[in-house]
Design a protein around this motif. Structure first.
Motif, PDB file in Angstrom:
ATOM      1  N   PHE A 101      39.844  83.088  29.443  1.00  0.00           N
ATOM      2  CA  PHE A 101      40.262  81.874  29.011  1.00  0.00           C
ATOM      3  C   PHE A 101      41.358  81.672  29.603  1.00  0.00           C
ATOM      4  N   GLY A 102      41.961  82.181  30.841  1.00  0.00           N
ATOM      5  CA  GLY A 102      43.419  82.176  31.574  1.00  0.00           C
ATOM      6  C   GLY A 102      42.589  81.058  32.727  1.00  0.00           C
TER       7      GLY A 102
ATOM      8  N   LYS B 153      46.243  84.307  35.093  1.00  0.00           N
ATOM      9  CA  LYS B 153      45.709  85.097  35.719  1.00  0.00           C
ATOM     10  C   LYS B 153      46.442  85.325  37.442  1.00  0.00           C
ATOM     11  N   LYS B 154      46.803  84.262  38.175  1.00  0.00           N
ATOM     12  CA  LYS B 154      47.905  85.306  39.303  1.00  0.00           C
ATOM     13  C   LYS B 154      48.961  86.032  38.445  1.00  0.00           C
ATOM     14  N   GLN B 155      49.414  85.042  37.826  1.00  0.00           N
ATOM     15  CA  GLN B 155      51.118  85.729  36.867  1.00  0.00           C
ATOM     16  C   GLN B 155      50.700  86.664  36.077  1.00  0.00           C
ATOM     17  N   TRP B 156      49.532  87.528  35.069  1.00  0.00           N
ATOM     18  CA  TRP B 156      49.597  88.190  34.343  1.00  0.00           C
ATOM     19  C   TRP B 156      48.353  88.919  34.053  1.00  0.00           C
TER      20      TRP B 156
ATOM     21  N   GLU C  56      50.611  97.148  36.575  1.00  0.00           N
ATOM     22  CA  GLU C  56      51.544  97.387  36.801  1.00  0.00           C
ATOM     23  C   GLU C  56      52.757  96.854  35.753  1.00  0.00           C
ATOM     24  N   ILE C  57      51.620  96.299  34.918  1.00  0.00           N
ATOM     25  CA  ILE C  57      52.767  96.328  33.551  1.00  0.00           C
ATOM     26  C   ILE C  57      52.074  96.263  32.841  1.00  0.00           C
ATOM     27  N   ARG C  58      52.151  96.332  30.761  1.00  0.00           N
ATOM     28  CA  ARG C  58      51.630  95.785  29.843  1.00  0.00           C
ATOM     29  C   ARG C  58      51.644  94.694  29.039  1.00  0.00           C
ATOM     30  N   SER C  59      50.805  94.682  27.718  1.00  0.00           N
ATOM     31  CA  SER C  59      50.911  94.083  27.066  1.00  0.00           C
ATOM     32  C   SER C  59      50.642  94.225  26.153  1.00  0.00           C
TER      33      SER C  59
ATOM     34  N   ILE D 235      54.741  91.188  28.370  1.00  0.00           N
ATOM     35  CA  ILE D 235      53.788  89.768  28.529  1.00  0.00           C
ATOM     36  C   ILE D 235      53.290  89.587  27.204  1.00  0.00           C
ATOM     37  N   PHE D 236      53.502  89.078  26.077  1.00  0.00           N
ATOM     38  CA  PHE D 236      52.910  88.550  24.850  1.00  0.00           C
ATOM     39  C   PHE D 236      52.009  87.480  24.616  1.00  0.00           C
TER      40      PHE D 236
END
Ligand SMILES: Cc1cc2nc3c(=O)[nH]c(=O)nc-3n(C[C@H](O)[C@H](O)[C@H](O)COP(=O)(O)OP(=O)(O)OC[C@H]3O[C@@H](n4cnc5c(N)ncnc54)[C@H](O)[C@@H]3O)c2cc1C
Length: 404
Positions: free
Chosen positions: A113-114, A119-122, A130-133, A180-181
């Motif tokens: 859905f993004g 998509k690029k940012q998150w 590299e990150i979690r959500s 990110i949430f």
């Protein structure tokens, strides 16, 4: 009916089993030790990053994603036995392979859905580990198993959305790597269609007005290895309108799409948890003697072990059938089976782990065996992702409809 796994699944299974033996099980104690020495227990122990690097090097990465543009491109039927293996060490293995909830569900939402910017940012950093959500839906003030009750307000203000509400049990949010949430709230709280009132927006952790307030406990303990389950307050948190996922009013439908695969992944891992409990039960039974004979010689222990084996075999067949249906007729066509496994698996696995705890005596509830943690994980899955009764209600209604 062919019960054999295909060649790709067999190849990945062999690789993953070796990875578990060589890297994951030995890292369990190391992760505990490292966490105790960290400035904050919510930080990620170094050994977890080492496991991630090794898993990625071996091609054991993003196996959950059926879309080959982003992930391994496995079917649910191919992924099921792999997720089961990771369930044997649920604190480490899913994260090591970048296959841990809630990131998996969030990545699926973003792939489906993004838009390209989102998509690029998150999505890209999530895919790279590299990150979690986190996924923020449940609210302390309302019965959140009924998503139409959600009160968090996502108000449009020019080219921004303003998010106001209080969420809790937001898994992963205590981990500072959680950047990110995905927040579920209402953009149209007075709308006639109760299922079109909700929308989902991306809210970065560092947005002014976002406060990760406290770690909610699970059975009185903090769940460090999963980044905790946080209470999070959104107090007029402003994000660009382009952070909306999909369309306004589409939140409910996205939530439904997100939960199908998420539920089967949980059930696959639960079977691995049950297998670990059976293994521990057997090892303990042959190594302890009470009242003159090995525990393994007690009839009651035979019953526990046999019942556990029978149950696991039944559950696995149902989970694999569900995976196959999702692959062949889609998540909608597999609705009844997805609900069936979500109802059947956690409660049966709780029972198996409970017996394994009993056989270990005090050791069973101690930190020296993984059983207490496995128990808490399995028990909470009778509530999380929809309580059993909600699935029973919907399954029974569909069943009754045939006779109305
Ligand atoms: C460890 C853990 C992690 C979680 N992680 C997340 C997360 O990351 N993000 C997130 O948003 N939420 C998360 N949750 C919250 C979880 O999804 C909710 O707790 C769940 O959906 C139930 O909502 P509730 O707690 O408001 O219970 P309620 O909706 O108040 O329901 C309470 C009880 O009422 C009963 N009940 C409800 N409806 C019916 C019915 N129709 N028929 C009969 N009985 C019924 C059930 O027994 C149910 O357990 C997590 C929860 C736990 C425990």
């Amino acid at each position: 009916m062919d019960f054999a796994f295909d060649a790709r699944t067999e190849e990945l299974r062999a690789k993953l089993l070796a990875f578990m033996d060589e890297y994951v099980y030995p890292a369990e104690a190391v992760a505990e030790e490292q966490r105790a020495a960290l400035a904050s227990p919510w930080d990620t122990p170094a050994v977890v990053e080492e496991l991630k690097a090794e898993a990625r090097r071996q091609g054991l990465w993003n196996l959950f994603l059926p879309d080959s543009e982003y992930g391994a491109g496995l079917t649910n039927l191919q992924y099921a036995p792999l997720a089961e293996i990771t369930g044997r060490s649920p604190q480490l293995a899913p994260t090591a392979l970048n296959c841990a909830a809630p990131d998996t569900g969030n990545m699926e939402v973003l792939t489906q859905f993004g838009d390209e910017r989102q998509k690029k940012q998150w999505l890209q950093p999530l895919l790279a580990g590299e990150i979690r959500s986190a996924f923020a839906m449940t609210e302390p003030e309302v019965a959140s198993s009924d998503a139409t009750n959600i009160t968090t307000y996502i108000e449009k203000d020019g080219d921004e959305y303003v998010v106001t509400g209080r969420k809790w049990y937001i898994s992963g949010a205590m981990n500072p790597d959680c950047k990110i949430f995905i927040v579920m709230g209402k953009t149209d709280p007075d709308g006639d269609d109760l299922r079109r009132q909700q929308s989902m927006v991306l809210v970065p952790r560092d947005t002014p007005g976002v406060t990760v307030k406290r770690a909610m406990r699970v059975f009185g303990y903090e769940d460090h290895s999963h980044g905790g389950h946080a209470e999070v307050v959104f107090d007029h948190a402003r994000v660009p309108a382009s952070n909306l996922i999909g369309e306004e009013g589409g939140g409910f439908a996205i939530a439904q799409a997100r939960l199908g695969p998420g539920r089967i992944h949980h059930c696959m891992r639960l079977i691995g948890m049950a297998e670990r409990a059976i293994e521990l039960m057997c090892r303990r039974a042959v190594s302890r003697t009470a009242f003159g004979k090995a525990l393994a010689q007690q009839g009651v222990v035979h019953n526990w072990i046999a019942d556990a084996r029978v149950t696991v075999e039944q559950l696995r067949l149902l989970v694999l059938k569900t995976a196959w249906l999702m692959d062949t007729v889609g998540n909608r066509g597999a609705h009844t089976e997805i609900q069936s496994i979500k109802i059947a698996t956690p409660r049966a696995v709780v029972d198996i782990i409970d017996r394994a705890i009993q056989l270990h005596g005090a050791g069973g509830v101690s930190q020296d065996f993984p059983l207490a943690e496995l128990y808490a994980g399995a028990r909470t899955l009778m509530i999380a992702d929809g309580p059993d009764e909600v699935h029973q209600r919907s399954l029974a209604r569909r069943e009754l409809k045939k006779y109305l």
